[in-house]
Design a protein around this motif. Sequence first.
Motif, PDB file in Angstrom:
ATOM      1  N   ILE A 369      47.196  43.021  41.252  1.00 40.28           N
ATOM      2  CA  ILE A 369      47.266  41.559  41.182  1.00 40.28           C
ATOM      3  C   ILE A 369      48.599  41.152  40.560  1.00 40.28           C
ATOM      4  O   ILE A 369      48.878  41.468  39.408  1.00 40.28           O
ATOM      5  CB  ILE A 369      46.105  40.964  40.358  1.00 40.28           C
ATOM      6  N   GLY A 370      49.421  40.426  41.339  1.00 46.80           N
ATOM      7  CA  GLY A 370      50.692  39.935  40.832  1.00 46.80           C
ATOM      8  C   GLY A 370      50.531  38.674  40.018  1.00 46.80           C
ATOM      9  O   GLY A 370      49.519  37.968  40.125  1.00 46.80           O
ATOM     10  N   GLY A 371      51.515  38.357  39.192  1.00 48.82           N
ATOM     11  CA  GLY A 371      51.466  37.187  38.326  1.00 48.82           C
ATOM     12  C   GLY A 371      52.104  35.970  38.962  1.00 48.82           C
ATOM     13  O   GLY A 371      52.115  35.820  40.182  1.00 48.82           O
ATOM     14  N   TRP A 381      49.262  37.257  32.018  1.00 49.59           N
ATOM     15  CA  TRP A 381      48.388  38.018  32.914  1.00 49.59           C
ATOM     16  C   TRP A 381      47.147  38.517  32.176  1.00 49.59           C
ATOM     17  O   TRP A 381      46.023  38.400  32.679  1.00 49.59           O
ATOM     18  CB  TRP A 381      49.155  39.188  33.511  1.00 49.59           C
ATOM     19  N   LEU A 382      47.317  39.043  30.985  1.00 50.14           N
ATOM     20  CA  LEU A 382      46.171  39.578  30.239  1.00 50.14           C
ATOM     21  C   LEU A 382      45.219  38.469  29.808  1.00 50.14           C
ATOM     22  O   LEU A 382      43.996  38.643  29.809  1.00 50.14           O
ATOM     23  CB  LEU A 382      46.664  40.354  29.009  1.00 50.14           C
ATOM     24  N   THR A 383      45.775  37.314  29.475  1.00 46.81           N
ATOM     25  CA  THR A 383      44.934  36.192  29.030  1.00 46.81           C
ATOM     26  C   THR A 383      44.044  35.690  30.151  1.00 46.81           C
ATOM     27  O   THR A 383      42.877  35.344  29.927  1.00 46.81           O
ATOM     28  CB  THR A 383      45.824  35.046  28.519  1.00 46.81           C
ATOM     29  N   TYR A 384      44.566  35.648  31.367  1.00 45.83           N
ATOM     30  CA  TYR A 384      43.836  35.087  32.507  1.00 45.83           C
ATOM     31  C   TYR A 384      43.323  36.165  33.469  1.00 45.83           C
ATOM     32  O   TYR A 384      42.867  35.838  34.569  1.00 45.83           O
ATOM     33  CB  TYR A 384      44.728  34.099  33.256  1.00 45.83           C
ATOM     34  N   LYS A 385      43.381  37.396  33.083  1.00 41.97           N
ATOM     35  CA  LYS A 385      42.929  38.501  33.927  1.00 41.97           C
ATOM     36  C   LYS A 385      41.509  38.264  34.440  1.00 41.97           C
ATOM     37  O   LYS A 385      40.594  37.985  33.669  1.00 41.97           O
ATOM     38  CB  LYS A 385      42.969  39.798  33.112  1.00 41.97           C
ATOM     39  N   PRO A 386      41.280  38.350  35.756  1.00 42.85           N
ATOM     40  CA  PRO A 386      39.918  38.195  36.275  1.00 42.85           C
ATOM     41  C   PRO A 386      39.038  39.373  35.861  1.00 42.85           C
ATOM     42  O   PRO A 386      39.544  40.435  35.489  1.00 42.85           O
ATOM     43  CB  PRO A 386      40.118  38.154  37.791  1.00 42.85           C
ATOM     44  N   THR A 387      37.745  39.172  35.911  1.00 43.08           N
ATOM     45  CA  THR A 387      36.814  40.244  35.567  1.00 43.08           C
ATOM     46  C   THR A 387      36.543  41.099  36.796  1.00 43.08           C
ATOM     47  O   THR A 387      36.532  40.601  37.930  1.00 43.08           O
ATOM     48  CB  THR A 387      35.493  39.685  35.033  1.00 43.08           C
ATOM     49  N   ASP A 388      36.315  42.381  36.562  1.00 42.97           N
ATOM     50  CA  ASP A 388      36.077  43.315  37.662  1.00 42.97           C
ATOM     51  C   ASP A 388      34.977  44.294  37.257  1.00 42.97           C
ATOM     52  O   ASP A 388      35.185  45.123  36.370  1.00 42.97           O
ATOM     53  CB  ASP A 388      37.360  44.081  37.991  1.00 42.97           C
ATOM     54  N   PRO A 389      33.817  44.234  37.895  1.00 43.26           N
ATOM     55  CA  PRO A 389      32.735  45.145  37.529  1.00 43.26           C
ATOM     56  C   PRO A 389      33.080  46.608  37.755  1.00 43.26           C
ATOM     57  O   PRO A 389      32.497  47.486  37.108  1.00 43.26           O
ATOM     58  CB  PRO A 389      31.578  44.704  38.428  1.00 43.26           C
ATOM     59  N   ALA A 390      34.057  46.871  38.652  1.00 46.69           N
ATOM     60  CA  ALA A 390      34.453  48.260  38.913  1.00 46.69           C
ATOM     61  C   ALA A 390      35.492  48.757  37.919  1.00 46.69           C
ATOM     62  O   ALA A 390      35.756  49.965  37.846  1.00 46.69           O
ATOM     63  CB  ALA A 390      34.996  48.391  40.333  1.00 46.69           C
ATOM     64  N   GLY A 391      36.110  47.848  37.148  1.00 48.73           N
ATOM     65  CA  GLY A 391      37.127  48.256  36.178  1.00 48.73           C
ATOM     66  C   GLY A 391      38.349  48.883  36.813  1.00 48.73           C
ATOM     67  O   GLY A 391      38.965  49.782  36.236  1.00 48.73           O
ATOM     68  N   ASN A 392      38.736  48.391  37.990  1.00 51.86           N
ATOM     69  CA  ASN A 392      39.840  49.017  38.727  1.00 51.86           C
ATOM     70  C   ASN A 392      40.964  48.026  39.033  1.00 51.86           C
ATOM     71  O   ASN A 392      41.485  47.977  40.152  1.00 51.86           O
ATOM     72  CB  ASN A 392      39.324  49.621  40.042  1.00 51.86           C
ATOM     73  N   LEU A 393      41.357  47.225  38.049  1.00 51.83           N
ATOM     74  CA  LEU A 393      42.440  46.259  38.238  1.00 51.83           C
ATOM     75  C   LEU A 393      43.770  46.800  37.715  1.00 51.83           C
ATOM     76  O   LEU A 393      43.823  47.459  36.673  1.00 51.83           O
ATOM     77  CB  LEU A 393      42.116  44.940  37.534  1.00 51.83           C
ATOM     78  N   VAL A 394      44.826  46.467  38.442  1.00 58.56           N
ATOM     79  CA  VAL A 394      46.194  46.891  38.107  1.00 58.56           C
ATOM     80  C   VAL A 394      47.078  45.651  38.122  1.00 58.56           C
ATOM     81  O   VAL A 394      46.960  44.799  39.021  1.00 58.56           O
ATOM     82  CB  VAL A 394      46.702  47.917  39.141  1.00 58.56           C
ATOM     83  N   ALA A 395      47.973  45.515  37.159  1.00 52.30           N
ATOM     84  CA  ALA A 395      48.943  44.415  37.149  1.00 52.30           C
ATOM     85  C   ALA A 395      50.105  44.757  38.066  1.00 52.30           C
ATOM     86  O   ALA A 395      50.599  45.894  38.071  1.00 52.30           O
ATOM     87  CB  ALA A 395      49.451  44.164  35.733  1.00 52.30           C
TER      88      ALA A 395
END
Length: 493
Positions: A369-371, A381-395
Amino acid sequence: MRHPPRSVLLAVTGAVALVGAALVPVVSASGATPACTVQYAVTSEWDTGFQSSVTITNNMAAMSSWSLSFDFAGGQEVTQGWNAKWSQSGTTVTAANESWNGSLATGAGVSAGFLGSWSGSNAVPTEFRLNGTTCNVDAQPTPTPTPTPTGPPATGSAPALHVSGTKLVDAGGTAHRLLGVNRSGGEFMCVQGYGIWDGPVDDTAIKAIADWKANAVRIPLNEECWLGLSNVKPEYAGANYIDAVKELVTRVESYGLTPILDLHWSYGQYTGNSSGCSDVHATCQKPMPDAQYAPSFWSSVAGAFKDDQAAVFDLFNEPYPDRATSTTAQAWQCWRDGGTCPGIGYEVAGTQDLVDSIRGAGARNVIMIGGLAYSNDLSQWLTYKPTDPAGNLVAAYHGYNFNTCADASCWNSTLAPVAAQVPLVAGEIGENTCSHAFVDQAMKWFDDRGLSYLGWTWNTWDCSSGPSLISDYSGTPTAYGAGLRDHLQAINP
């Protein structure tokens, strides 16, 4: 990047009259197959200019390069062309192949086009010569076809990936950096009506990328082409487009390269600050994905690749709601939550909406996910990071020499805190200098922290406007691309 330079934009002042295709017929007195055929069509004409297309079919032995010539009889002049290198000397026009469409097997065809000027008359040429052989007349004996080589077979396989702390890791838990290139084309060729890919994507072409010691290829896509919307030619849309993407992903993975599927161009009319186009269709970079089609796009892509954990999803190329909204807080809220965003006239799909679409389709693939600021600003980015039940998000970060955040000071203050909590990938790095001083600096900063990066772009464009890594699809680097190639080969001997 916001737009590929290969886009052919035809802007003509004055009234343009579309005319019926003026075709040169294929004539054979004895009924034998001509050595080559050429169909010439005047597709539009106006007071002082016209647009024409030529379609060549080779019935001789396979060719590794081709050159078509013909003569104008009405004083016409070629002013601009595409899919060939066009030139004119007196009345004789020559169209020579580009680096990516030179191979012409027996029975194969190729199309090209041009804009021209005329006065008095616009007579259609009557004789065409392909590599010196006159076309549209009786053939000499047909030779035995020569098979077209596709390159050596692939032997590798791309690793399944997931997030573990601040690293991307393979199934065995070993950290894996994504180091590679972007392969532009899938985002614009289809919607502009020219094809699906810009240049070859066969085994030979993908092996050339692997030979640079890359291990990842980012593949920009177009949501309207994937979904098969009516404004895209059927041959380049829907099932045909999806099958082409699947085939490329399979080929990329067979060479051990990680495919990164990126939603690049999307639907929604935006004419505000920094607008790339006024078109409602997916013909340029929009500030945010649209709620009408983007969730369906990602649900479909996720369904197609949910069983392939080697495939990585890049949610949206380069968001820029900050150019439309009046405050930074509004921009980041739009980025995450979507809906009705100030300054954007269409309903927006936020990053949370798209993550939910992917997970709702049953896919646990890694998501980049780009900013804001075309993915150059990750400050919140960290403040508004979406939630992910899989825990597989990358900035995801994009960095060019002309960006605001383009030096170690900014990277230390805004990127390093993000990389301390989640994996960080520079999905695009590049410069428009036809050199590599900036990317050298960026690669060192990312190397020192064990982070990932991919150069823009593996296309044969002008390195000062693209920027382009290569001058041909065999992998010959431009002066800019040499920096990335030499570095990858040095760290992955």
